[in-house]
Write a protein that holds these residues in place. Structure first.
Motif, PDB file in Angstrom:
ATOM      1  N   GLY A  71       0.804  -1.208   0.000  1.00 25.99           N
ATOM      2  CA  GLY A  71       0.000   0.000   0.000  1.00 25.99           C
ATOM      3  C   GLY A  71       0.836   1.256   0.000  1.00 25.99           C
ATOM      4  O   GLY A  71       2.067   1.228  -0.137  1.00 25.99           O
ATOM      5  N   TRP A  72       0.147   2.398   0.166  1.00 27.14           N
ATOM      6  CA  TRP A  72       0.856   3.675   0.066  1.00 27.14           C
ATOM      7  C   TRP A  72       1.832   3.878   1.229  1.00 27.14           C
ATOM      8  O   TRP A  72       2.867   4.538   1.072  1.00 27.14           O
ATOM      9  CB  TRP A  72      -0.135   4.831  -0.019  1.00 27.14           C
ATOM     10  CG  TRP A  72      -0.922   5.081   1.253  1.00 27.14           C
ATOM     11  CD1 TRP A  72      -2.111   4.540   1.588  1.00 27.14           C
ATOM     12  CD2 TRP A  72      -0.541   5.951   2.321  1.00 27.14           C
ATOM     13  NE1 TRP A  72      -2.520   4.997   2.813  1.00 27.14           N
ATOM     14  CE2 TRP A  72      -1.572   5.882   3.289  1.00 27.14           C
ATOM     15  CE3 TRP A  72       0.558   6.776   2.575  1.00 27.14           C
ATOM     16  CZ2 TRP A  72      -1.531   6.593   4.475  1.00 27.14           C
ATOM     17  CZ3 TRP A  72       0.595   7.499   3.760  1.00 27.14           C
ATOM     18  CH2 TRP A  72      -0.440   7.400   4.698  1.00 27.14           C
ATOM     19  N   ARG A  73       1.557   3.312   2.378  1.00 26.80           N
ATOM     20  CA  ARG A  73       2.484   3.432   3.510  1.00 26.80           C
ATOM     21  C   ARG A  73       3.779   2.703   3.216  1.00 26.80           C
ATOM     22  O   ARG A  73       4.878   3.196   3.521  1.00 26.80           O
ATOM     23  CB  ARG A  73       1.826   2.880   4.773  1.00 26.80           C
ATOM     24  CG  ARG A  73       0.635   3.705   5.261  1.00 26.80           C
ATOM     25  CD  ARG A  73       0.054   3.105   6.531  1.00 26.80           C
ATOM     26  NE  ARG A  73      -1.074   3.867   7.015  1.00 26.80           N
ATOM     27  CZ  ARG A  73      -2.326   3.712   6.596  1.00 26.80           C
ATOM     28  NH1 ARG A  73      -2.589   2.786   5.659  1.00 26.80           N
ATOM     29  NH2 ARG A  73      -3.292   4.463   7.079  1.00 26.80           N
ATOM     30  N   GLY A  74       3.651   1.499   2.620  1.00 25.94           N
ATOM     31  CA  GLY A  74       4.862   0.764   2.248  1.00 25.94           C
ATOM     32  C   GLY A  74       5.669   1.496   1.201  1.00 25.94           C
ATOM     33  O   GLY A  74       6.915   1.510   1.244  1.00 25.94           O
ATOM     34  N   ALA A  75       4.984   2.144   0.231  1.00 27.68           N
ATOM     35  CA  ALA A  75       5.684   2.917  -0.798  1.00 27.68           C
ATOM     36  C   ALA A  75       6.410   4.106  -0.182  1.00 27.68           C
ATOM     37  O   ALA A  75       7.562   4.419  -0.552  1.00 27.68           O
ATOM     38  CB  ALA A  75       4.688   3.379  -1.858  1.00 27.68           C
ATOM     39  N   LEU A  76       5.761   4.778   0.780  1.00 24.03           N
ATOM     40  CA  LEU A  76       6.382   5.937   1.423  1.00 24.03           C
ATOM     41  C   LEU A  76       7.633   5.529   2.204  1.00 24.03           C
ATOM     42  O   LEU A  76       8.675   6.213   2.140  1.00 24.03           O
ATOM     43  CB  LEU A  76       5.367   6.602   2.347  1.00 24.03           C
ATOM     44  CG  LEU A  76       5.865   7.848   3.104  1.00 24.03           C
ATOM     45  CD1 LEU A  76       6.291   8.936   2.117  1.00 24.03           C
ATOM     46  CD2 LEU A  76       4.773   8.379   4.035  1.00 24.03           C
TER      47      LEU A  76
END
Length: 387
Positions: A71-76
């Motif tokens: 998800g976006w948290r992992g990408a960040l």
């Protein structure tokens, strides 16, 4: 049994461990890509602009994978890790190759934003999937509960029907048994006149036949034979049944008329069972029709169905009784078993058709049998009316 238990426990443990191993493998893949790109960016000489440009473009791989996996948290988190590892390279190139350093920052930002967007979309897709799976589980639970309720209702309905049939059958058997018992008692005492003895013997014979007919009809209704389907011309069945009923009609002085459709289509049916159904309707109509009356049996086709109607000129059937005439053991006749029409309706149902009753405009009743039929075939027409 112990070996089986150990095997099942091992299988359950492996199912719980496999998602954890898969997650760790994904994390290791993303981290390894980030470290590898940072390492090659550092060791590549500043003047190798083409290689640096390729390495900058490859940063999209860990960012997109992290977004899709976590998800976006992992990408960040992956972007922050890449910035931390590539910060020394950016600082070194800022003075020696400023365009390369600026290009590295822009591409890290651009590809990082793409990874975050992909992660957000992946998160939304996972949420939708969870909702769908939850809805699926709820529907499966509702379906299972509904299926169980239907089975319980069917069981209750079968038990109720069996109780009603048993009570009706016991009631129908009680009357002839009482007559047989009374006649046997008179004969046993030995004081009856020859006329009374003859009358008692006649009662025993008739009531025994009535019991046999009742039980035969009940078994036919309770354990109906499955239809043996074959292509049959309706007109042939109609004329055959009319010929069988003609003698009874002639003895009562009732005219029997037959009208068959000129549409030469066949129906897939068991001709013997359909003849049994139609003969039952014809005999009932003849019994209900007064002397010098007319019983009409006619056929016609509608779309992909055959309709056969038996019309009598009797006193008709009361509306409150018309809804019950196909129930087992319901009869308005003094010596009727109440199973003839129930068996007829069952035969029609087994053929995928229906059997209904309505009032005749000129007096009497009209019984209609409707059965599915096949396409028309070029066969010769038959006479429309036969007296």
């Amino acid at each position: 049994m112990p070996l089986l238990s150990v095997g099942l426990q091992s299988a359950f443990r492996s199912e719980r461990v496999s998602p954890l191993l898969s997650r760790r493998l994904k994390i290791a893949t993303v981290v390894l890509l980030v470290i590898t790109l940072a390492f090659f960016t550092w060791v590549t000489p500043p003047h190798a602009e083409v290689l640096h440009n390729i390495l900058h473009h490859l940063n999209i791989l860990p960012f997109m994978l992290a977004g899709l996996f976590f998800g976006w948290r992992g990408a960040l988190k992956t972007i922050l890790l890449a910035l931390a590892l590539q910060a020394p390279s950016i600082h070194r190139h800022w003075h020696r190759a400023p365009l390369d350093a600026q290009d590295q920052i822009v591409e890290l930002s651009t590809f990082g934003a793409a990874g975050i967007i992909a992660g957000a979309l992946a998160d939304r897709e996972r949420m939708q999937r969870k909702k769908v799976e939850a809805t699926k589980r709820e529907l499966e639970n509702v379906y299972t509960e509904l299926h169980q309720n239907i089975e319980r209702l069917k069981k209750t309905e079968r038990l109720t029907a069996a109780g009603q049939l048993s009570a009706s059958l016991a009631h129908e058997i009680r009357n002839p048994l009482a007559s047989i018992s009374g006649a046997a008692g008179i004969l046993t005492r030995g004081q009856a006149s020859p006329e009374s003895q003859a009358e008692c013997l006649d009662i025993l014979t008739k009531e025994s036949q009535r019991l046999n007919k009742l039980l035969t009809n009940f078994l036919t209704f309770a354990r109906p034979r499955l239809p043996r389907f074959q292509a049959t011309l309706p007109s042939e069945m109609i004329y055959s049944v009319a010929a069988l009923a003609q003698h009874v009609a002639g003895e009562k002085g009732v005219a029997l008329e037959v009208e068959t459709s000129s549409d030469a289509r066949e129906i897939d049916c068991d001709p013997e069972q359909i003849k049994q159904l139609l003969l039952n309707l014809l005999l009932n109509a003849i019994q209900a029709t007064p002397n010098e009356g007319t019983v009409l049996i006619r056929t016609h086709f509608i779309v992909k169905a055959l309709q056969v109607e038996v019309c009598d000129e009797g006193s008709g059937i009361a509306p409150e009784e018309r809804d019950r005439i196909f129930e087992p053991f319901f009869t308005t006749k003094e010596n009727g078993t109440g199973l003839g029409l129930a068996i007829a309706a069952n035969i029609a149902s087994q053929h995928g058709g229906t059997l209904t009753c309505r009032a005749n405009i000129g007096g009497g009743a009209i019984f209609r049998m409707e059965l599915p039929c096949s396409e028309a075939k070029p066969l010769p027409k038959q006479n429309l009316v036969q007296a």
